[in-house]
Design a protein around this motif. Structure first.
Motif: not given
Length: 381
Positions: A144-153, A155-161, A170-173
């Motif tokens: 999961n890409v949000i896991d790969l970004i790191g635990n600290d992030y 809550e601010q990370s989103f997987s978007v199409s 935040g971080f839009i992946i």
């Protein structure tokens, strides 16, 4: 001018090759100066191998210095598989740059590296099930890409199409199943966005402002030293096949990292390499199986040994080509040799970039990430 910060040296070179592919002039530097005359400036750091504090400190410094040059935009080159301090570096760069959000697109469908519904795939197999890179990720990490970004992030990370509404902060992946998605994400960049990701995303961005590409003649030099420092298994197998076929491969002596008198062994190995180059012109040096129970930082010592040996070889032999595989290995070598500024001239294959060296004009440097393939135009033994 477009500025790029890369977390390793081979990534910086790959970006340089993409610049050439799209008709831009490129300079690669290891620190930010003011005397640049280029379309794209790439700053090569070694933050992927640093701890969080040191990596963030370096990224903050480089970002602040680049902003003083007033670039059109700054692109953050990350590892395509999200290895390293991706979240840590993006967090501090986002804060320094004053942007609201990161658009992170690390996948590269042309290399069968895709992200679908937030899951990273290699050849349609989830990353952590592919068996190719598990040793380079923290234990228990998922695909999961949000896991790969790191635990600290998280809550601010989103997987978007593409087509979905993007969060304001935040971080839009970006989900990227196809090359067309790369172009779509490139169109989604505006002044509120910090663009980041792999080489494919940067190529899609440049494709929208492409210049006329000039032809460049490729004449490979006679005397060449290949430094294969990657621990990527398929890459090591390629070297082993050359050795088995009778090619000129000199493996690092197994005792060189463990004996107290390492200097003697380094001198002896460098002399063997120098003699082999004089006789056979093209030589590979590599790591086979090195075991040393008392050594805690084996990878660092391997890189240091390569650097020291190459410096001694260059004192005896006039190389025309130095080819290095592996970003951390490359950075250690160029730092030890005090090479700082580079000018990419040829993209020989995806990620395989040949460049001139400001501090050593008689020799070309070619770089390749460990997980990429050597091109047949130079890999002939």
């Amino acid at each position: 001018m477009i500025a790029v910060i890369s977390d390793d040296f081979t990534g910086a070179a790959e970006i340089g090759g993409i610049g050439l592919r799209n008709g831009f002039t490129v300079t690669i530097d290891t620190s930010v100066n003011t005397d640049y005359d280029c379309d794209i400036l790439v700053i090569a750091t070694d933050t992927r191998s640093l701890c969080k504090t040191e990596a963030q400190k370096e990224i903050k410094k480089v970002t602040e210095e680049l902003l003083k040059l007033r670039p059109d935009f700054i692109y953050k080159k990350t590892d395509s598989l999200l290895r390293g301090r991706v979240g840590d570096e993006l967090d501090v760069q986002l804060h320094v740059s004053g942007k609201k959000k990161v658009l992170l697109v690390p996948a590269n469908p042309s290399l069968n590296r895709t992200i679908v519904d937030g899951v990273y795939y290699i050849n349609k197999i989830p990353l952590m099930e592919s068996g190719l890179f598990e040793d380079e990720f923290d234990q228990g990490c998922t695909s999961n890409v949000i896991d790969l970004i790191g635990n600290d992030y998280k809550e601010q990370s989103f997987s978007v199409s593409l087509g979905q509404e993007m969060p304001c902060e935040g971080f839009i992946i970006g989900n990227t199943p196809t090359n067309e998605d790369l172009m779509g994400w490139a169109s989604a960049i505006d002044e509120t966005v910090l663009p980041a990701g792999g080489a494919g995303f940067f190529n899609a961005i440049l494709a929208k402002i492409k210049k006329e590409v000039k032809s460049n003649t490729f004449n490979f030099g006679k005397k060449a030293l290949y430094v294969c420092g990657s621990n990527y298994t398929p890459s090591r197998e390629v070297v082993r096949k050359v050795k088995e076929a009778g090619g000129s491969v000199l493996y690092m002596p197994k005792a060189i990292l463990c004996e107290e008198n390492a200097e003697r062994l380094i001198v002896e190995w460098s002399e063997q390499i120098s003699d082999a180059i004089e006789k056979k012109d093209k030589i590979i040096i590599a790591v086979d199986t090195l075991v040393c129970k008392d050594l805690k930082v084996l990878s660092e010592r391997i890189r240091e040994t390569f650097a020291r040996v190459i410096k001694k070889v260059l004192e005896k032999v006039q190389l025309e080509e130095l080819l290095i595989e592996g970003g951390a290995t490359a950075y250690s070598i160029i730092e030890y040799l005090e090479y700082k500024k580079f000018y990419p001239e040829q993209e020989l294959a995806q990620g395989v970039i040949r460049m001139r060296i400001e501090q050593q004009k008689e020799m070309y440097l070619t770089l390749k990430p460990g997980s990429y393939q050597w091109t047949e135009s130079i890999w002939k033994f």
